[in-house]
Design a protein around this motif. Structure first.
Motif, PDB file in Angstrom:
ATOM      1  N   PHE A 104       3.018  -0.569  11.834  1.00  0.00           N
ATOM      2  CA  PHE A 104       2.161  -1.181  12.847  1.00  0.00           C
ATOM      3  C   PHE A 104       2.787  -2.470  13.382  1.00  0.00           C
ATOM      4  N   ASP A 105       2.332  -2.895  14.571  1.00  0.00           N
ATOM      5  CA  ASP A 105       2.944  -4.077  15.194  1.00  0.00           C
ATOM      6  C   ASP A 105       2.223  -5.377  14.865  1.00  0.00           C
ATOM      7  N   GLY A 106       1.053  -5.296  14.219  1.00  0.00           N
ATOM      8  CA  GLY A 106       0.373  -6.508  13.788  1.00  0.00           C
ATOM      9  C   GLY A 106      -0.475  -7.181  14.842  1.00  0.00           C
ATOM     10  N   THR A 107      -0.725  -6.528  15.980  1.00  0.00           N
ATOM     11  CA  THR A 107      -1.502  -7.147  17.049  1.00  0.00           C
ATOM     12  C   THR A 107      -3.003  -6.946  16.882  1.00  0.00           C
ATOM     13  N   ARG A 117      -2.725   3.484  16.601  1.00  0.00           N
ATOM     14  CA  ARG A 117      -1.402   3.625  17.229  1.00  0.00           C
ATOM     15  C   ARG A 117      -0.350   2.877  16.420  1.00  0.00           C
ATOM     16  N   THR A 118       0.747   3.548  16.156  1.00  0.00           N
ATOM     17  CA  THR A 118       1.869   2.915  15.457  1.00  0.00           C
ATOM     18  C   THR A 118       2.818   2.298  16.478  1.00  0.00           C
ATOM     19  N   ASN A 119       3.448   1.216  16.063  1.00  0.00           N
ATOM     20  CA  ASN A 119       4.413   0.554  16.946  1.00  0.00           C
ATOM     21  C   ASN A 119       5.285  -0.378  16.106  1.00  0.00           C
ATOM     22  N   PRO A 120       6.137   0.178  15.246  1.00  0.00           N
ATOM     23  CA  PRO A 120       6.915  -0.657  14.325  1.00  0.00           C
ATOM     24  C   PRO A 120       7.828  -1.626  15.062  1.00  0.00           C
ATOM     25  N   GLN A 121       7.974  -2.826  14.472  1.00  0.00           N
ATOM     26  CA  GLN A 121       8.734  -3.893  15.109  1.00  0.00           C
ATOM     27  C   GLN A 121      10.083  -4.150  14.441  1.00  0.00           C
ATOM     28  N   LEU A 129       8.364   5.412   9.734  1.00  0.00           N
ATOM     29  CA  LEU A 129       7.544   6.219  10.637  1.00  0.00           C
ATOM     30  C   LEU A 129       8.232   7.550  10.944  1.00  0.00           C
ATOM     31  N   ALA A 130       9.547   7.521  11.114  1.00  0.00           N
ATOM     32  CA  ALA A 130      10.289   8.761  11.347  1.00  0.00           C
ATOM     33  C   ALA A 130      10.125   9.717  10.172  1.00  0.00           C
ATOM     34  N   SER A 264      -1.196  -6.933   8.977  1.00  0.00           N
ATOM     35  CA  SER A 264      -0.908  -5.542   8.603  1.00  0.00           C
ATOM     36  C   SER A 264      -1.862  -5.047   7.520  1.00  0.00           C
ATOM     37  N   LEU A 265      -3.098  -5.529   7.578  1.00  0.00           N
ATOM     38  CA  LEU A 265      -4.106  -5.088   6.614  1.00  0.00           C
ATOM     39  C   LEU A 265      -4.451  -3.621   6.875  1.00  0.00           C
ATOM     40  N   LEU A 266      -4.551  -2.839   5.809  1.00  0.00           N
ATOM     41  CA  LEU A 266      -4.842  -1.411   5.911  1.00  0.00           C
ATOM     42  C   LEU A 266      -6.275  -1.116   5.501  1.00  0.00           C
TER      43      LEU A 266
END
Length: 292
Positions: A104-107, A117-121, A129-130, A264-266
């Motif tokens: 995740f992107d942390g936003t 939605r995933t968006n690794p930084q 993710l891959a 990045s809390l799940l």
């Protein structure tokens, strides 16, 4: 149940060797026996073992170094899990795999759900993710368990680093604007074993009905600074500790090769509801770890 366990020299794999022994016949393989960077060997080893379940905690986890070794990180984290999944499907076996909050992107400002939605930084997050996507595409019965801020008494992690630095330095500066949930490697292993134990007496039906992505992390939240503060509040006699000052800083004050999500809390309610398991609070778990 015959269980093939990878990555036994890593934090989670080391703990899984013990917890999985209670639920099956475990064949434990470290990097010397099964190296995910060498795809040619993966298929043959799995075919020789013929497991009913493959548990794969093996990963490239050095987040900053991955920025300069993207191909190696992708091989281990992104490509190898797909190969394992293909072999598991061919055997009619199930697979448990571990992923990360760094997909995740942390936003977001509320805990991430499995379908967000995933968006690794960073490269590490992209390769993990891959791996998730590779497993899903195969059609194997799988559990992907995303976790966060893993630490323990074995390997390399934040807890052990802080304990070492406290003996070496009078001042430690720690980032206070990244939020997550520290999660003990043994907790991950114990919850995994509890899930596997629920699969008896018919593992095939169990994993087929429960197949999917789940978040597995401790409850509560903190920053890296809050984590460090909790470590030092409960640990180290004064005569062993050189540390005098723990100073909170911002992410820009501690630049690293890899970007990290600010939040990045799940959300782990799906796992709790599906398997009837309670995720303990990170502070209570840390007190247990420090008492060992």
């Amino acid at each position: 149940m015959k269980i093939l366990l990878t990555g036994t020299t890593g934090q989670v794999g080391w703990e899984l060797q013990r917890t999985l022994m209670t639920v099956g016949d475990v064949i434990s393989l470290g990097r010397n026996q099964l190296d995910l960077a060498k795809p040619d060997t993966i298929c043959q080893i799995i075919r020789d073992v013929k497991p009913d379940l493959i548990v794969n905690p093996a990963a490239y986890t050095v987040v900053d170094k991955a920025e300069s070794e993207p191909d190696l990180a992708m091989m281990i984290n992104g490509i190898a899990p797909g190969i394992i999944a293909e072999e598991a499907k061919r055997l009619g076996a199930a697979m448990i795999h571990y992923s990360t909050d760094y997909v995740f992107d942390g936003t977001k400002d509320t805990p991430y759900l499995e379908n967000d939605r995933t968006n690794p930084q960073n490269i590490y997050g992209k390769t993990k993710l891959a791996g998730e996507e590779a497993i899903k595409s195969v059609g194997v019965n799988y559990l992907i368990l995303r976790t966060s801020w893993v630490y323990g008494l074995h390997g390399k992690n934040f807890l052990l680093t802080m304990q070492r630095l406290a003996k070496e330095r009078e001042e430690i500066r720690v980032v206070d604007d990244q939020i997550g949930a520290p999660t003990w490697s043994r907790m991950i292993a114990e919850i995994t074993a509890q899930i596997v134990s629920q699969s008896q007496p018919n593992p095939s039906n169990f994993f087929a009905s429960k197949s999917g992505l789940y978040h597995l992390s401790a409850s509560g939240k903190t920053s890296w600074y809050g984590f460090a503060k909790a470590i030092f509040n409960d640990d180290f006699p004064n005569n062993e500790r050189k540390l005098q000052r723990l100073i909170p800083i911002t992410t820009p004050e501690y630049p690293t090769p890899a970007n990290r999500p600010a939040f990045s809390l799940l959300d782990h309610q799906k796992l709790s509801h599906t398997f009837g398991l309670v995720m303990p609070d990170w502070e209570q778990v840390l007190q247990l770890v420090l008492a060992i």
